[in-house]
Design an enzyme around this catalytic site. Structure first.
Site, PDB file in Angstrom:
ATOM      1  N   ASP A  57       0.926  -1.194  -0.208  1.00 23.05           N
ATOM      2  CA  ASP A  57       0.199   0.076   0.016  1.00 23.05           C
ATOM      3  C   ASP A  57       0.972   1.390  -0.005  1.00 23.05           C
ATOM      4  O   ASP A  57       2.052   1.121   0.353  1.00 23.05           O
ATOM      5  CB  ASP A  57      -0.725  -0.168   1.310  1.00 23.05           C
ATOM      6  CG  ASP A  57      -1.726   1.146   1.564  1.00 23.05           C
ATOM      7  OD1 ASP A  57      -2.389   1.569   0.393  1.00 23.05           O
ATOM      8  OD2 ASP A  57      -2.027   1.661   2.517  1.00 23.05           O
ATOM      9  N   ASP A  81      -1.511  -0.721   6.043  1.00 24.68           N
ATOM     10  CA  ASP A  81      -1.644  -0.123   7.271  1.00 24.68           C
ATOM     11  C   ASP A  81      -3.486   0.256   7.527  1.00 24.68           C
ATOM     12  O   ASP A  81      -3.579   0.636   8.786  1.00 24.68           O
ATOM     13  CB  ASP A  81      -0.948   1.264   7.231  1.00 24.68           C
ATOM     14  CG  ASP A  81      -1.578   2.403   6.501  1.00 24.68           C
ATOM     15  OD1 ASP A  81      -2.107   2.160   5.330  1.00 24.68           O
ATOM     16  OD2 ASP A  81      -2.088   3.549   6.887  1.00 24.68           O
ATOM     17  N   ARG A 128     -11.624   7.359  -2.771  1.00 25.11           N
ATOM     18  CA  ARG A 128     -12.177   8.414  -2.396  1.00 25.11           C
ATOM     19  C   ARG A 128     -13.813   8.518  -2.286  1.00 25.11           C
ATOM     20  O   ARG A 128     -14.415   8.774  -1.338  1.00 25.11           O
ATOM     21  CB  ARG A 128     -11.719   9.718  -3.306  1.00 25.11           C
ATOM     22  CG  ARG A 128     -11.932  11.065  -2.649  1.00 25.11           C
ATOM     23  CD  ARG A 128     -11.519  12.170  -3.573  1.00 25.11           C
ATOM     24  NE  ARG A 128     -10.331  11.766  -4.181  1.00 25.11           N
ATOM     25  CZ  ARG A 128     -10.116  12.189  -5.466  1.00 25.11           C
ATOM     26  NH1 ARG A 128     -10.981  12.979  -6.187  1.00 25.11           N
ATOM     27  NH2 ARG A 128      -9.123  11.869  -6.178  1.00 25.11           N
ATOM     28  N   ASP A 148      -0.006   4.999   0.858  1.00 22.07           N
ATOM     29  CA  ASP A 148      -0.153   6.076   2.147  1.00 22.07           C
ATOM     30  C   ASP A 148      -0.108   5.381   3.414  1.00 22.07           C
ATOM     31  O   ASP A 148      -0.888   4.524   3.629  1.00 22.07           O
ATOM     32  CB  ASP A 148      -1.483   6.785   1.849  1.00 22.07           C
ATOM     33  CG  ASP A 148      -1.544   7.604   0.503  1.00 22.07           C
ATOM     34  OD1 ASP A 148      -0.777   8.050   0.320  1.00 22.07           O
ATOM     35  OD2 ASP A 148      -2.663   7.534   0.095  1.00 22.07           O
TER      36      ASP A 148
END
Length: 240
Positions: A16, A196, A63, A18
């Site tokens: 991943d 994360d 998003r 970010d």
């Protein structure tokens, strides 16, 4: 540490972005908080936006899916709209576009650098000839990777743009991690995923990855393990 001692034995390692490779999760968190705090105040929505909303409804998702998910948690429904909607539009897409304006402004003003531990692990894997890829829900992934100076390290970038083009479901569905493994030419069962986010861990588990590594940047080690991570570390330096 035995099960982590040799990631170079994996067919591939898929990261991943970010919060795993770069600290842009913090920029996303601040952008979401600023936008939703203003929106909830203007619309009289309760309860007020909290940090837990980010981890539960936004982190790791595309998003617009995140916007819809969070609004739904407050029993608010608005039209989906179109990705080209202006930031003034009271649609899922318009609201998502408002957040992106804030994110891009902060990224341009402050720049970004990869986590040193993450960069060291990427270098170790590259030196060993292990295929690596980025699996991000963000449409800003290429911009972030470029700003961090590491885009050339990743031959495969599965991001929000590709997911939209191929109509892939957002994390926690397995689609993006499964497709990224295909693009990289590796078997998920013999590969590692590094995440994360709660939704990202669930996605990698659902896609059948043999090793799912959680990186606790605030989501909580216990919760990442509950979502299916095999192990959790505070920083990828632990794996170098």
């Amino acid at each position: 540490m035995d099960e982590l001692s040799d990631l170079t034995a994996c067919d591939g390692v898929l990261f991943d972005l970010d919060g795993v490779l770069t600290p842009t999760a913090e920029v996303h968190m601040h952008a979401w908080e600023a936008m939703f705090t203003e929106l909830f105040t203007a619309w009289g929505i309760e309860p007020a936006y909290s940090e837990q909303d980010y981890f539960q409804y936004l982190d790791g998702k595309k998003r617009y899916d995140g916007v819809a998910s969070l609004l739904r948690s407050r029993d608010v429904e608005v039209p989906w709209g179109d990705p080209g909607d202006p930031v003034t539009a009271d649609t899922v897409c318009g609201i998502g576009n408002r957040k992106n304006v804030v994110f891009e402004r902060v990224l341009r003003a402050e720049g970004i650098a990869p986590y040193p531990g993450s960069l060291a692990l990427v270098q170790k894997l590259q030196d060993a000839g292990i295929p690596i890829a980025v699996v991000s829900s963000s449409k800003n992934a290429r911009e972030v990777l470029t700003a961090a100076g590491i885009i050339d390290r990743f031959p495969v970038i599965m991001d929000g743009v590709v997911a939209e083009q191929e109509s892939l479901a957002s994390k926690p569905a397995p689609d993006v991690f499964a497709r990224a493994a295909e693009m990289l030419g590796v078997d998920p069962a013999r590969s590692a995923a590094v995440e994360d986010a709660h939704s990202g861990v669930q996605s990698a588990v659902a896609a059948g990855y043999g090793l799912v590594i959680g990186v606790d940047r605030g989501a909580g080690a216990a919760t990442l393990l509950e979502m299916g991570a095999h192990v959790v570390v505070d920083d990828l330096a632990a794996l170098v």
